[in-house]
Structures are given as structure tokens and as C-alpha cells.
Design a protein around this motif. Sequence first.
Motif, short mmCIF file in Angstrom:
data_model
loop_
_atom_site.label_atom_id
_atom_site.label_comp_id
_atom_site.label_asym_id
_atom_site.label_seq_id
_atom_site.Cartn_x
_atom_site.Cartn_y
_atom_site.Cartn_z
N LEU A 1 0.85 -1.18 0.00
CA LEU A 1 0.00 0.00 0.00
C LEU A 1 0.89 1.24 0.00
N PRO A 2 0.72 2.11 -0.96
CA PRO A 2 1.61 3.28 -1.03
C PRO A 2 1.34 4.26 0.10
N PHE A 3 2.38 4.97 0.46
CA PHE A 3 2.21 6.08 1.39
C PHE A 3 1.65 7.23 0.57
N LEU A 4 0.48 7.72 0.95
CA LEU A 4 -0.22 8.70 0.14
C LEU A 4 -0.49 10.01 0.87
N GLY A 5 0.36 10.41 1.75
CA GLY A 5 0.14 11.66 2.46
C GLY A 5 0.16 11.47 3.95
N ASN A 6 0.08 12.57 4.67
CA ASN A 6 0.20 12.47 6.12
C ASN A 6 -1.05 12.96 6.86
N LYS A 7 -2.17 12.98 6.18
CA LYS A 7 -3.43 13.32 6.84
C LYS A 7 -4.40 12.16 6.69
N ALA A 8 -4.02 11.03 7.23
CA ALA A 8 -4.85 9.82 7.17
C ALA A 8 -5.80 9.81 8.36
N GLU A 9 -7.01 9.36 8.10
CA GLU A 9 -8.01 9.27 9.16
C GLU A 9 -8.83 8.01 8.98
N VAL A 10 -8.98 7.24 10.05
CA VAL A 10 -9.87 6.08 10.03
C VAL A 10 -11.29 6.63 10.03
N ILE A 11 -12.05 6.30 8.97
CA ILE A 11 -13.39 6.88 8.85
C ILE A 11 -14.51 5.85 8.96
N ASP A 12 -14.17 4.56 8.88
CA ASP A 12 -15.20 3.54 9.04
C ASP A 12 -14.54 2.21 9.37
N ILE A 13 -15.17 1.46 10.27
CA ILE A 13 -14.72 0.12 10.61
C ILE A 13 -15.96 -0.77 10.63
N HIS A 14 -15.86 -1.91 9.93
CA HIS A 14 -16.98 -2.85 9.91
C HIS A 14 -16.44 -4.25 10.14
N TYR A 15 -17.03 -4.97 11.10
CA TYR A 15 -16.63 -6.34 11.41
C TYR A 15 -17.87 -7.21 11.38
N ASP A 16 -17.84 -8.30 10.59
CA ASP A 16 -19.02 -9.16 10.47
C ASP A 16 -18.73 -10.62 10.82
N LEU A 17 -17.78 -10.88 11.68
CA LEU A 17 -17.36 -12.21 12.14
C LEU A 17 -16.55 -12.98 11.11
N GLU A 18 -16.60 -12.61 9.86
CA GLU A 18 -15.76 -13.26 8.85
C GLU A 18 -14.63 -12.37 8.39
N LYS A 19 -14.85 -11.07 8.42
CA LYS A 19 -13.80 -10.16 7.97
C LYS A 19 -13.97 -8.80 8.64
N LEU A 20 -12.87 -8.09 8.64
CA LEU A 20 -12.82 -6.72 9.16
C LEU A 20 -12.48 -5.80 8.01
N SER A 21 -13.25 -4.76 7.84
CA SER A 21 -12.95 -3.78 6.82
C SER A 21 -12.70 -2.44 7.50
N VAL A 22 -11.58 -1.82 7.12
CA VAL A 22 -11.19 -0.53 7.68
C VAL A 22 -11.07 0.45 6.52
N GLN A 23 -11.84 1.52 6.59
CA GLN A 23 -11.80 2.56 5.55
C GLN A 23 -10.98 3.72 6.08
N VAL A 24 -10.01 4.14 5.27
CA VAL A 24 -9.11 5.22 5.65
C VAL A 24 -9.20 6.31 4.59
N GLY A 25 -9.40 7.54 5.03
CA GLY A 25 -9.38 8.69 4.14
C GLY A 25 -8.01 9.34 4.20
N ILE A 26 -7.38 9.50 3.05
CA ILE A 26 -6.10 10.21 2.96
C ILE A 26 -6.44 11.58 2.41
N PHE A 27 -6.70 12.52 3.31
CA PHE A 27 -7.33 13.77 2.93
C PHE A 27 -6.43 14.71 2.16
N ASP A 28 -5.12 14.67 2.36
CA ASP A 28 -4.27 15.56 1.58
C ASP A 28 -4.01 15.02 0.17
#
Length: 132
Positions: free
Chosen positions: A11-38
Motif C-alpha cells: 500500500l503506497p504512502f499517500l500523504g500524512n493526513k490519514a483518518e480512520v473513517i469507518d470500521i466494519h466487522y461481520d465475524l468473517e472479515k474486518l474492513s477498515v476505511q481510511v481517508g487520505i485527505f491531503d
Amino acid sequence: MKLIAKPFDDLPFLGNKAEVIDIHYDLEKLSVQVGIFDADIDITIIFDDIVGFRVLDEGDLSFWWREYDLRKGWFYSVESGGWSELESKRKDFISVDCGFYQEYLIVGLNECVSVISKSKPELVRIKILNKN
């Protein structure tokens, strides 16, 4: 305990203003959404075979920030000294005996996510954020 981690290779480094904006866990998988705002990019990472995950305010991990912060990356593969090592010191942490697993650390401006998984995470989406 000294944390040793390296930026995640796939995963490339895409800036220094990263924010975790959503987390979803459904017992089979975890999905983490990250916004790279800059960079106006939204990234979703999928973890399968989860042993565990935790979400903490970045202030609760301040002892790591001298070396691991948003200036050097936002997604790390933890080699030692992380949450899994801390948990493995407990006698009732049975996952330490269940085979190979890897820890990952997602660093955000406010929240940080530690993930212990038996498989490598998968990038499932990169999109340009809407600026409306």
C-alpha cells in the motif's frame, strides 16, 4: 516494550493526513476505511482470519509516536513490541498457540487500529473522494 514495525509493502504512502473513517466487522472479515485527505483518496482494507482488533485514540499510543507517526506512513506491519506481544504475555491468550499470525497498525489523525490476522490484508478499493 519497543515497537518495531515497517510500512506495509503493498500500500503506497499517500500523504500524512490519514483518518480512520469507518470500521466494519461481520465475524468473517474486518474492513477498515481510511481517508487520505491531503491526497483526496479513500482506501478500504479487508482483513480475513481475524484473531482480534482494537481501536484506540492516538493519544493512548503516544509512546510509539517518536518513531511511528503519519510523517513516515499510516499503515504498518508490526514485527515486535506491539499489541499482540503485549497480549501474548497473558496466560489465557490462547491465540498465541494457534499458528502464524501477523499484527498490523493503522495510524490515523484521531484513531488507531491494531489488527491481529492470520492472513495478509487485501486492498479492495481506492477512490478519489468527492470534495462537495
